[in-house]
Scaffold this motif. Structure first.
Motif, PDB file in Angstrom:
ATOM      1  N   HIS A   1       0.852  -1.199   0.000  1.00 48.83           N
ATOM      2  CA  HIS A   1       0.000   0.000   0.000  1.00 48.83           C
ATOM      3  C   HIS A   1       0.882   1.241   0.000  1.00 48.83           C
ATOM      4  O   HIS A   1       0.638   2.187  -0.753  1.00 48.83           O
ATOM      5  N   GLY A   2       1.882   1.240   0.873  1.00 46.60           N
ATOM      6  CA  GLY A   2       2.786   2.385   0.963  1.00 46.60           C
ATOM      7  C   GLY A   2       3.585   2.596  -0.308  1.00 46.60           C
ATOM      8  O   GLY A   2       3.765   3.723  -0.761  1.00 46.60           O
ATOM      9  N   TYR A   3       4.060   1.500  -0.878  1.00 45.89           N
ATOM     10  CA  TYR A   3       4.843   1.568  -2.104  1.00 45.89           C
ATOM     11  C   TYR A   3       4.024   2.214  -3.224  1.00 45.89           C
ATOM     12  O   TYR A   3       4.474   3.158  -3.883  1.00 45.89           O
ATOM     13  N   SER A   4       2.822   1.735  -3.409  1.00 47.75           N
ATOM     14  CA  SER A   4       1.951   2.270  -4.462  1.00 47.75           C
ATOM     15  C   SER A   4       1.530   3.705  -4.171  1.00 47.75           C
ATOM     16  O   SER A   4       1.434   4.535  -5.089  1.00 47.75           O
ATOM     17  N   ALA A   5       1.293   4.013  -2.895  1.00 46.33           N
ATOM     18  CA  ALA A   5       0.919   5.386  -2.517  1.00 46.33           C
ATOM     19  C   ALA A   5       2.043   6.364  -2.827  1.00 46.33           C
ATOM     20  O   ALA A   5       1.795   7.484  -3.281  1.00 46.33           O
ATOM     21  N   ALA A   6       3.281   5.943  -2.598  1.00 43.53           N
ATOM     22  CA  ALA A   6       4.420   6.820  -2.888  1.00 43.53           C
ATOM     23  C   ALA A   6       4.480   7.145  -4.372  1.00 43.53           C
ATOM     24  O   ALA A   6       4.638   8.305  -4.764  1.00 43.53           O
ATOM     25  N   TRP A   7       4.336   6.121  -5.206  1.00 44.18           N
ATOM     26  CA  TRP A   7       4.346   6.364  -6.646  1.00 44.18           C
ATOM     27  C   TRP A   7       3.190   7.272  -7.058  1.00 44.18           C
ATOM     28  O   TRP A   7       3.361   8.197  -7.859  1.00 44.18           O
ATOM     29  N   SER A   8       2.025   7.040  -6.500  1.00 43.35           N
ATOM     30  CA  SER A   8       0.867   7.873  -6.820  1.00 43.35           C
ATOM     31  C   SER A   8       1.137   9.325  -6.435  1.00 43.35           C
ATOM     32  O   SER A   8       0.842  10.245  -7.205  1.00 43.35           O
ATOM     33  N   ASP A   9       1.703   9.540  -5.258  1.00 40.19           N
ATOM     34  CA  ASP A   9       1.993  10.896  -4.786  1.00 40.19           C
ATOM     35  C   ASP A   9       3.028  11.592  -5.664  1.00 40.19           C
ATOM     36  O   ASP A   9       2.874  12.769  -6.020  1.00 40.19           O
ATOM     37  N   VAL A  10       4.092  10.884  -6.016  1.00 43.23           N
ATOM     38  CA  VAL A  10       5.138  11.467  -6.860  1.00 43.23           C
ATOM     39  C   VAL A  10       4.568  11.816  -8.236  1.00 43.23           C
ATOM     40  O   VAL A  10       4.798  12.909  -8.763  1.00 43.23           O
ATOM     41  N   LEU A  11       3.811  10.895  -8.799  1.00 39.96           N
ATOM     42  CA  LEU A  11       3.210  11.149 -10.108  1.00 39.96           C
ATOM     43  C   LEU A  11       2.226  12.313 -10.057  1.00 39.96           C
ATOM     44  O   LEU A  11       2.146  13.103 -11.007  1.00 39.96           O
ATOM     45  N   GLN A  12       1.497  12.453  -8.951  1.00 34.74           N
ATOM     46  CA  GLN A  12       0.547  13.555  -8.811  1.00 34.74           C
ATOM     47  C   GLN A  12       1.264  14.903  -8.902  1.00 34.74           C
ATOM     48  O   GLN A  12       0.794  15.815  -9.575  1.00 34.74           O
ATOM     49  N   VAL A  13       2.404  15.025  -8.240  1.00 28.52           N
ATOM     50  CA  VAL A  13       3.170  16.280  -8.289  1.00 28.52           C
ATOM     51  C   VAL A  13       3.645  16.546  -9.718  1.00 28.52           C
ATOM     52  O   VAL A  13       3.531  17.666 -10.222  1.00 28.52           O
ATOM     53  N   ILE A  14       4.160  15.520 -10.380  1.00 22.91           N
ATOM     54  CA  ILE A  14       4.657  15.681 -11.744  1.00 22.91           C
ATOM     55  C   ILE A  14       3.525  16.092 -12.688  1.00 22.91           C
ATOM     56  O   ILE A  14       3.693  16.980 -13.532  1.00 22.91           O
ATOM     57  N   ILE A  15       2.370  15.492 -12.524  1.00 22.32           N
ATOM     58  CA  ILE A  15       1.205  15.828 -13.353  1.00 22.32           C
ATOM     59  C   ILE A  15       0.755  17.260 -13.095  1.00 22.32           C
ATOM     60  O   ILE A  15       0.487  18.017 -14.035  1.00 22.32           O
ATOM     61  N   GLU A  16       0.674  17.639 -11.824  1.00 19.92           N
ATOM     62  CA  GLU A  16       0.284  19.012 -11.506  1.00 19.92           C
ATOM     63  C   GLU A  16       1.247  20.018 -12.096  1.00 19.92           C
ATOM     64  O   GLU A  16       0.829  21.051 -12.633  1.00 19.92           O
TER      65      GLU A  16
END
Length: 114
Positions: free
Chosen positions: A94-109
């Motif tokens: 869960h944490g691993y996937s959440a980290a990727w989601s968070d990093v990608l969210q910043v890049i997308i924004e």
């Protein structure tokens, strides 16, 4: 959002491994369970290793080289976000996937602001 994560994600996007490594230890746990945090931290370390890799096909290098469309990044972020909440997965995943989601969210924004 975790403190320091925006700077970490922007360093990844720029291919700046030194900047990402510097921010890695400054990103705080927040309210995550210990096992979730371990997975989160492992993902961030893996992202840095991907940038340092000689393999140009790692996802972090592909992101740094701007080889992903905004649409592909968003699709990947959604997939990681979904994986981070699937009950059958272990907490560290869960944490691993959440980290990727968070990093990608910043890049997308950031991409949308440009």
């Amino acid at each position: 959002m975790k403190r320091g994560l925006k700077t970490f994600a922007r360093a990844v996007q720029d291919g700046n491994t030194d900047g990402a490594e510097e921010m890695l230890e400054k990103i705080v746990q927040g309210n995550m369970k210990d096992r979730v945090w371990k997975g989160y931290h492992k993902a961030l370390k893996g992202i840095i290793e991907g940038l340092n890799s000689d393999n140009d096909l790692t996802l972090p290098k592909q992101i740094a080289d701007d080889n992903f469309s905004l649409e592909k990044l968003e699709k990947l972020r959604i997939e990681m976000d979904e994986r981070s909440s699937q009950k059958f997965r272990p907490e560290n995943e869960h944490g691993y996937s959440a980290a990727w989601s968070d990093v990608l969210q910043v890049i997308i924004e950031d991409a949308k602001e440009e």
